[in-house]
Design an enzyme around this catalytic site. Structure first.
Site, mmCIF file in Angstrom:
data_model
loop_
_atom_site.group_PDB
_atom_site.id
_atom_site.type_symbol
_atom_site.label_atom_id
_atom_site.label_comp_id
_atom_site.label_asym_id
_atom_site.label_seq_id
_atom_site.Cartn_x
_atom_site.Cartn_y
_atom_site.Cartn_z
ATOM 1 N N HIS A 265 0.653 -1.318 0.113
ATOM 2 C CA HIS A 265 0.221 -0.016 0.053
ATOM 3 C C HIS A 265 0.729 0.965 0.285
ATOM 4 C CE1 HIS A 265 -3.813 2.673 1.001
ATOM 5 N NE2 HIS A 265 -2.862 3.226 1.285
ATOM 6 N N GLU A 266 1.639 1.592 1.168
ATOM 7 C CA GLU A 266 2.388 2.674 1.384
ATOM 8 C C GLU A 266 3.506 2.676 -0.116
ATOM 9 O OE1 GLU A 266 1.561 5.002 2.900
ATOM 10 O OE2 GLU A 266 0.754 3.063 4.217
ATOM 11 N N HIS A 269 1.796 4.818 -2.967
ATOM 12 C CA HIS A 269 2.399 6.162 -3.065
ATOM 13 C C HIS A 269 3.197 6.052 -3.323
ATOM 14 C CE1 HIS A 269 -1.571 6.658 -0.570
ATOM 15 N NE2 HIS A 269 -1.936 5.408 0.410
ATOM 16 N N GLU A 295 -4.610 7.663 -3.052
ATOM 17 C CA GLU A 295 -5.590 6.592 -2.749
ATOM 18 C C GLU A 295 -5.316 5.754 -3.762
ATOM 19 O OE1 GLU A 295 -4.881 6.111 1.216
ATOM 20 O OE2 GLU A 295 -5.414 4.401 1.186
HETATM 21 ZN ZN ZN Z 1 -2.563 4.838 1.850
#
Ligand code: ZN
Length: 508
Positions: A265-266, A269, A295
């Site tokens: 997830h990170e 980003h 996101e």
């Molecule tokens: Zn996030």
């Protein structure tokens, strides 16, 4: 570059440096700082934020924008020059409405509220955090007053984070999602034994987990020459410039997905931030389109790629070599396990189907707090009731209830809907990606991510903050934010996984 533009860029560069310096301090606070540092850190953050704010909102920036606006009128909408003037004007007008004292006060309060939140969670004592939260609610209400609004304070706060998205559009979106999710969750519950996730529980050496996620994120394209991964209780990513884009993760010895999917997830980003055009560096254009669009990238990599069957066909053998207990499973069983649908208490660990319901709970409660329809001291009870009504689960304590998210320890309310936007926009982009890259599944299965990353860099990342969420989506997919692609995606994927009637064939 002509003199006026040069002068403006020099100021904007300074503002960017000040903001980035305070982000370094915030990163340090989350990862390394001893508890005793809170007082000084609060003062330092407040001083830097105030300086940046004063410099940016000074009359000089307004004067330079006045001079530049007629000169870029003929420039294309998406050119660096026109975008710089347009986006700087938008941010300038918004920030001018907020007095520097408010900015400093918010930073100071956030620095104190954060350790109070950590302690309240540790002791499971909402009462310890309540006074800080009250203060943050007041600050958010004040901010909404400064920004101005017709009906709801949330409108003013939301426009700061997701420019151009109206509450009307959001209400419609949440309505469509609720109507689609609730019956699907019921159908899945009727066939819950179709997915067995026991292989995800066991004894997994934390060091080995971190080593694996380090290698995996590098394979996705995260450049560790310009990044690093650290541990923090609440994973996040932060960018101090094109050459320094960091992520954090967390790890649990007894449950594998915790570290694995936080890291992916990170990393999503971080891929966005590492892909922004260097020409936009140290200007308001360097950053994501909005938190919601940011996101969309973390969720795209985490879910649409990272929870797909082709992805695990590629990575599972490697994972099983490191953790022999997994050898009882195979890629397909593992893929199913990481997609188990189960209404649960914690948003960040929620499955794809129920995740948006967690966001609805926060969206509604935040609105109620801001409009004085809910008192802070009644929040835990309201939270538990809402969770029971929407997800059918009730938290046994506040740490797993209303204290779970870091967000309310800061004063920036009005941003939770960004998470749902992320899910929805990610699916909308993926629909287009699949049309443009019909070979995607094969590539993912072969561990090739360059074409996908290149598509995203070209269509999304390199533009930084030039476009608002709707502008970006219209430009890339031909329409503004719509719920349809996400609904079709979850229906297809989870009907197939759970053997439901309207099963669609596509595995991803
Ligand atoms: Zn996030």
């Amino acid at each position: 570059m002509e003199a006026t533009e040069k002068e403006l860029k020099a100021i904007l560069a300074e503002v960017s440096d000040l903001n980035r310096a305070s982000m370094v301090l915030a990163w340090d606070q989350e990862t390394n700082m001893p508890p005793g540092g809170v007082e000084s850190r609060g003062q330092q953050s407040a001083a830097l934020r105030k300086l940046a704010h004063e410099r940016f909102t000074g009359d000089q920036v307004g004067r330079l924008l006045d001079q530049l606006e007629p000169r870029v009128e003929a420039a294309p909408f998406d050119s660096d020059q026109a975008s710089l003037v347009r986006v700087t004007r938008r941010e300038y007008e918004k920030q001018r409405k907020v007095p520097p004292e408010h900015v400093a006060e918010s930073a100071r309060c956030a620095a104190h509220a954060h350790p109070a939140w950590v302690r309240a969670r540790k002791d499971n004592d909402f009462g310890h955090f309540a006074p800080y939260l009250k203060r943050n609610v007041e600050l958010s209400k004040k901010l909404a007053e400064y920004m101005g609004y017709d009906k709801h304070p949330y409108d003013a706060l939301s426009d700061r984070t997701e420019p151009g998205l109206t509450t009307e559009q959001l209400d419609r979106l949440f309505g469509e999602l609720k109507a689609a999710i609730v019956p699907l969750v019921k159908q899945i519950a009727g066939n819950r034994d179709a997915v067995d996730d026991r292989c995800l529980f066991g004894d997994f050496d934390p060091e080995k987990q971190l080593e694996f996620t380090h290698q995996l994120t590098a394979r996705l394209g995260y450049d560790y020459q310009r990044g690093r991964q650290d541990l923090s209780p609440h994973p996040f990513s932060v960018a101090f410039g094109p050459g320094d884009v960091r992520i954090t993760t967390r790890v649990r010895r007894d449950w594998l997905p915790y570290c694995l999917f936080s890291s992916i997830h990170e990393c999503g980003h971080a891929l966005y931030n590492q892909g922004i055009s260097h020409d936009l560096d140290r200007t308001p254009l360097w950053g994501g389109s909005s938190p919601g669009i940011h996101e969309s990238q973390s969720r795209l990599w985490e879910n649409l790629v990272g929870r797909s069957l082709p992805f695990w066909k590629h990575f599972f053998p490697e994972l099983a070599r490191r953790f022999p207990s997994l050898k009882k499973a195979d890629a397909e069983a593992f893929f199913k396990a990481v997609n188990k649908v189960q209404p649960s208490l914690i948003r960040t660990e929620a499955d794809e189907v129920t995740y948006n319901l967690h966001v609805v709970v926060r969206y509604e409660l935040e609105n109620e707090l801001l409009e004085d329809r809910l008192r802070v001291e009644d929040l835990p009870e309201a939270w538990n009731a809402r969770m029971k009504a929407y997800l059918g689960v009730a938290p046994p304590n506040d740490t797993e209830g209303c204290l779970q998210d870091i967000h309310w320890s800061g004063s920036a309310f009005g941003g939770f809907h960004g998470y749902t936007l992320g899910n929805v926009a990610g699916a909308q982009l993926m629909e287009k990606i699949r049309r443009d890259l019909p070979d995607l599944d094969r590539q993912v299965e072969a561990g090739e991510f360059q074409t996908l990353l290149g598509w995203l860099q070209d269509n999304v990342y390199r533009h930084g903050r030039k476009f608002t969420p709707n502008e970006l989506l219209e430009r890339v997919t031909g329409r503004p934010l719509v719920a349809g692609p996400w609904i079709a995606y979850v229906r297809g994927k989870f009907s197939a996984l759970y053997g439901l009637k309207e099963a669609a064939a596509r595995p991803l």
